[in-house]
Design a protein around this motif. Structure first.
Motif, PDB file in Angstrom:
ATOM      1  N   GLU A   5      18.965  28.489  22.187  1.00 35.25           N
ATOM      2  CA  GLU A   5      19.875  28.205  23.288  1.00 35.25           C
ATOM      3  C   GLU A   5      21.142  27.566  22.720  1.00 35.25           C
ATOM      4  O   GLU A   5      21.094  26.692  21.856  1.00 35.25           O
ATOM      5  N   VAL A   6      22.284  28.024  23.230  1.00 32.93           N
ATOM      6  CA  VAL A   6      23.555  27.528  22.710  1.00 32.93           C
ATOM      7  C   VAL A   6      24.545  27.383  23.856  1.00 32.93           C
ATOM      8  O   VAL A   6      24.489  28.110  24.851  1.00 32.93           O
ATOM      9  N   ALA A   7      25.424  26.412  23.709  1.00 37.86           N
ATOM     10  CA  ALA A   7      26.543  26.245  24.632  1.00 37.86           C
ATOM     11  C   ALA A   7      27.810  26.143  23.794  1.00 37.86           C
ATOM     12  O   ALA A   7      27.848  25.387  22.820  1.00 37.86           O
ATOM     13  N   VAL A   8      28.824  26.915  24.139  1.00 35.54           N
ATOM     14  CA  VAL A   8      30.073  26.924  23.378  1.00 35.54           C
ATOM     15  C   VAL A   8      31.224  26.576  24.317  1.00 35.54           C
ATOM     16  O   VAL A   8      31.415  27.220  25.349  1.00 35.54           O
ATOM     17  N   ARG A   9      31.960  25.545  23.932  1.00 33.41           N
ATOM     18  CA  ARG A   9      33.152  25.186  24.694  1.00 33.41           C
ATOM     19  C   ARG A   9      34.318  26.038  24.201  1.00 33.41           C
ATOM     20  O   ARG A   9      34.709  25.953  23.032  1.00 33.41           O
ATOM     21  N   VAL A  10      34.856  26.863  25.075  1.00 39.15           N
ATOM     22  CA  VAL A  10      35.997  27.722  24.766  1.00 39.15           C
ATOM     23  C   VAL A  10      37.137  27.333  25.707  1.00 39.15           C
ATOM     24  O   VAL A  10      37.071  27.592  26.910  1.00 39.15           O
ATOM     25  N   ASP A  11      38.153  26.690  25.142  1.00 37.31           N
ATOM     26  CA  ASP A  11      39.244  26.151  25.964  1.00 37.31           C
ATOM     27  C   ASP A  11      38.641  25.223  27.021  1.00 37.31           C
ATOM     28  O   ASP A  11      38.010  24.234  26.677  1.00 37.31           O
ATOM     29  N   ASN A  12      38.768  25.553  28.311  1.00 28.81           N
ATOM     30  CA  ASN A  12      38.279  24.658  29.361  1.00 28.81           C
ATOM     31  C   ASN A  12      37.015  25.161  30.045  1.00 28.81           C
ATOM     32  O   ASN A  12      36.670  24.705  31.135  1.00 28.81           O
ATOM     33  N   ARG A  13      36.299  26.083  29.411  1.00 28.52           N
ATOM     34  CA  ARG A  13      35.073  26.596  30.025  1.00 28.52           C
ATOM     35  C   ARG A  13      33.919  26.536  29.028  1.00 28.52           C
ATOM     36  O   ARG A  13      34.134  26.430  27.811  1.00 28.52           O
ATOM     37  N   ILE A  14      32.708  26.567  29.543  1.00 29.31           N
ATOM     38  CA  ILE A  14      31.502  26.534  28.726  1.00 29.31           C
ATOM     39  C   ILE A  14      30.777  27.867  28.856  1.00 29.31           C
ATOM     40  O   ILE A  14      30.523  28.335  29.970  1.00 29.31           O
ATOM     41  N   VAL A  15      30.470  28.474  27.726  1.00 31.48           N
ATOM     42  CA  VAL A  15      29.697  29.718  27.696  1.00 31.48           C
ATOM     43  C   VAL A  15      28.293  29.372  27.203  1.00 31.48           C
ATOM     44  O   VAL A  15      28.136  28.762  26.149  1.00 31.48           O
ATOM     45  N   ARG A  16      27.259  29.778  27.973  1.00 29.86           N
ATOM     46  CA  ARG A  16      25.879  29.467  27.607  1.00 29.86           C
ATOM     47  C   ARG A  16      25.080  30.749  27.413  1.00 29.86           C
ATOM     48  O   ARG A  16      25.348  31.771  28.023  1.00 29.86           O
ATOM     49  N   GLY A  17      24.075  30.653  26.556  1.00 28.21           N
ATOM     50  CA  GLY A  17      23.207  31.795  26.325  1.00 28.21           C
ATOM     51  C   GLY A  17      22.393  31.604  25.065  1.00 28.21           C
ATOM     52  O   GLY A  17      22.092  30.473  24.661  1.00 28.21           O
ATOM     53  N   ILE A  18      22.048  32.714  24.428  1.00 27.88           N
ATOM     54  CA  ILE A  18      21.268  32.717  23.193  1.00 27.88           C
ATOM     55  C   ILE A  18      22.161  33.216  22.052  1.00 27.88           C
ATOM     56  O   ILE A  18      22.812  34.258  22.180  1.00 27.88           O
ATOM     57  N   PHE A  19      22.176  32.476  20.965  1.00 22.84           N
ATOM     58  CA  PHE A  19      22.955  32.878  19.792  1.00 22.84           C
ATOM     59  C   PHE A  19      22.259  34.063  19.132  1.00 22.84           C
ATOM     60  O   PHE A  19      21.139  33.949  18.641  1.00 22.84           O
ATOM     61  N   GLU A  20      22.948  35.227  19.116  1.00 23.66           N
ATOM     62  CA  GLU A  20      22.333  36.438  18.566  1.00 23.66           C
ATOM     63  C   GLU A  20      22.732  36.705  17.123  1.00 23.66           C
ATOM     64  O   GLU A  20      21.895  37.042  16.292  1.00 23.66           O
ATOM     65  N   THR A  21      24.039  36.595  16.803  1.00 19.09           N
ATOM     66  CA  THR A  21      24.506  36.974  15.472  1.00 19.09           C
ATOM     67  C   THR A  21      25.971  36.594  15.342  1.00 19.09           C
ATOM     68  O   THR A  21      26.537  35.959  16.235  1.00 19.09           O
ATOM     69  N   ILE A  22      26.587  36.940  14.228  1.00 21.43           N
ATOM     70  CA  ILE A  22      28.035  36.988  14.126  1.00 21.43           C
ATOM     71  C   ILE A  22      28.406  38.444  13.836  1.00 21.43           C
ATOM     72  O   ILE A  22      27.655  39.160  13.173  1.00 21.43           O
ATOM     73  N   ASP A  23      29.525  38.889  14.395  1.00 18.50           N
ATOM     74  CA  ASP A  23      29.886  40.303  14.254  1.00 18.50           C
ATOM     75  C   ASP A  23      30.590  40.571  12.925  1.00 18.50           C
ATOM     76  O   ASP A  23      30.672  39.692  12.052  1.00 18.50           O
ATOM     77  N   GLU A  24      31.098  41.773  12.756  1.00 13.19           N
ATOM     78  CA  GLU A  24      31.700  42.188  11.482  1.00 13.19           C
ATOM     79  C   GLU A  24      32.923  41.359  11.112  1.00 13.19           C
ATOM     80  O   GLU A  24      33.286  41.267   9.936  1.00 13.19           O
ATOM     81  N   ASP A  25      33.564  40.734  12.102  1.00 16.67           N
ATOM     82  CA  ASP A  25      34.707  39.863  11.848  1.00 16.67           C
ATOM     83  C   ASP A  25      34.319  38.395  11.835  1.00 16.67           C
ATOM     84  O   ASP A  25      35.180  37.516  11.873  1.00 16.67           O
TER      85      ASP A  25
END
Length: 278
Positions: free
Chosen positions: A227-247
Motif C-alpha cells: 500500500e502506498v500514498a503519493v503526494r502529487v502537488d496538492n492531491r494524494i494518490v493511493r493504491g498499490i506500488f506495482e513497478t517503475i516504467d521505462e522512464d
C-alpha cells in the motif's frame, strides 16, 4: 584516513576535491561547472553546513556524516540526466553492502518491504531518491542542474548519508550506520561509493543501459506490492506500488483498478499510507 578515490574511479578519469567544511557540496560542484570544470569531479566533506534536500527542504548533516556530490557535465537530454538519481541509489546501496558486515542490518516491513526482491535487501531503494535500512531513512539523493550554453548542462548528483548520526524530530523514521551497529566511517564509505558509481555509470552508459539500471533498481526497490500514498502537488494518490516504467516513473494500481503513472511526488508506505496520515 583521508578521503580518496577508488583505483577504478581514478583510472576512469574521476577527480576528487575533499573539503574540511563546505556549505553545500552541490552548490560547490555547480560553481565549478560554471567556471568551466569538465565534470567527473567528486566534491566531498564530513562537515556540510547548508545542505539541501528535495523541494527546497534543509538536509541536516551533523559533522562526521558523508556529503558527496558528483559533477556531471553533458550534452545529452536533460530528461535523461534525471535518471542519474537511480544510478546514484544503486551505487550507494552497493557501497553500503561492501562496507557493512552481513547480518547486521534488516529492512523493516513498515518501510515498504513487500513480497518482492526488495524484501531480501538490507538496503532498500525508496522511489525516487532515498535509501532505507531497518525501516528508516539512511540516505538521500538530490539532483540539481544548471545550463552552461551551447546545448550543454551540468548536473550535481548529491548524496548525503547518515554515518555517525541522524536528525531528530522528522516526520518519518531516520537512522545512521552507527545506530545500526556499523563502524564504517565517511572516508571508507566514499571509497566504496566512488568504485560502485564507476561500475553503475558504466552500466547506465549515458542512458543506453537504462533498462539494465531499471532492472537492478527494481531488485532493490522498497515497497513493491505494498500500500502506498503519493503526494502529487496538492492531491494524494493511493493504491498499490506495482513497478517503475521505462522512464523510471512510479506506477500505482489505484483502488479502482486503474494505473497511475507519477513523475514526481512524495511517497509514503506502510502504516502511514494505510491510515491516510499523509
Amino acid at each position: 584516513m583521508a578521503f580518496a578515490l577508488a583505483p577504478t574511479a581514478a583510472s576512469e578519469g574521476y577527480r576528487l576535491e575533499a573539503l574540511d567544511t563546505v556549505g553545500s557540496t552541490n552548490a560547490q560542484a555547480l560553481e565549478h561547472a560554471r567556471a568551466g570544470d569538465p565534470g567527473k569531479l567528486w566534491v566531498v566533506s564530513k562537515n556540510q553546513q547548508s545542505g539541501r534536500g528535495r523541494r527546497g527542504r534543509a538536509w541536516q548533516s551533523p559533522p562526521g556524516n558523508l556529503a558527496a556530490t558528483l559533477l556531471v557535465v553533458a550534452d545529452y537530454e536533460l530528461k535523461l540526466a534525471s535518471t542519474l538519481g537511480f544510478v546514484a541509489g544503486l551505487a550507494l546501496a552497493d557501497a553500503l553492502d561492501a562496507v557493512t558486515p552481513k547480518g547486521s542490518i534488516a529492512v523493516g516491513i513498515d518501510a515498504g518491504s513487500g513480497a518482492g526482491e526488495g524484501a531480501r535487501n538490507r538496503f532498500a531503494l525508496k522511489w525516487p531518491n532515498d535509501v532505507l535500512a531497518s525501516g528508516a531513512k539512511l540516505a538521500g539523493i538530490l539532483l540539481e542542474s544548471t545550463v552552461l550554453g551551447e546545448n550543454r548542462f551540468a548536473v550535481a548528483v548529491g548524496i548525503g548519508v547518515n554515518v555517525v548520526a541522524h536528525p531528530d524530530g522528522l516526520p518519518y523514521p531516520a537512522t545512521s550506520l552507527h545506530k545500526l551497529g556499523a563502524t564504517c566511517d565517511a572516508e571508507t564509505l566514499f571509497l566504496a561509493l566512488s568504485d560502485a558509481w564507476a561500475d553503475n555509470a558504466r552500466l547506465w552508459s549515458e542512458g543506453r543501459g537504462l533498462s539494465a539500471i531499471r532492472k537492478r533498481w527494481l531488485e532493490r526497490a522498497a515497497g513493491i506490492g505494498s500500500e502506498v500514498a503519493v503526494r502529487v502537488d496538492n492531491r494524494i494518490v493511493r493504491g498499490i506500488f506495482e513497478t517503475i516504467d521505462e522512464d523510471c516513473r512510479f506506477v500505482i494500481r489505484d483502488h479502482d483498478g486503474g494505473v497511475v503513472t507519477i513523475a514526481a511526488g512524495d511517497v509514503h508506505f506502510g502504516a502511514v499510507a494505510s491510515a491516510g496520515a499523509v
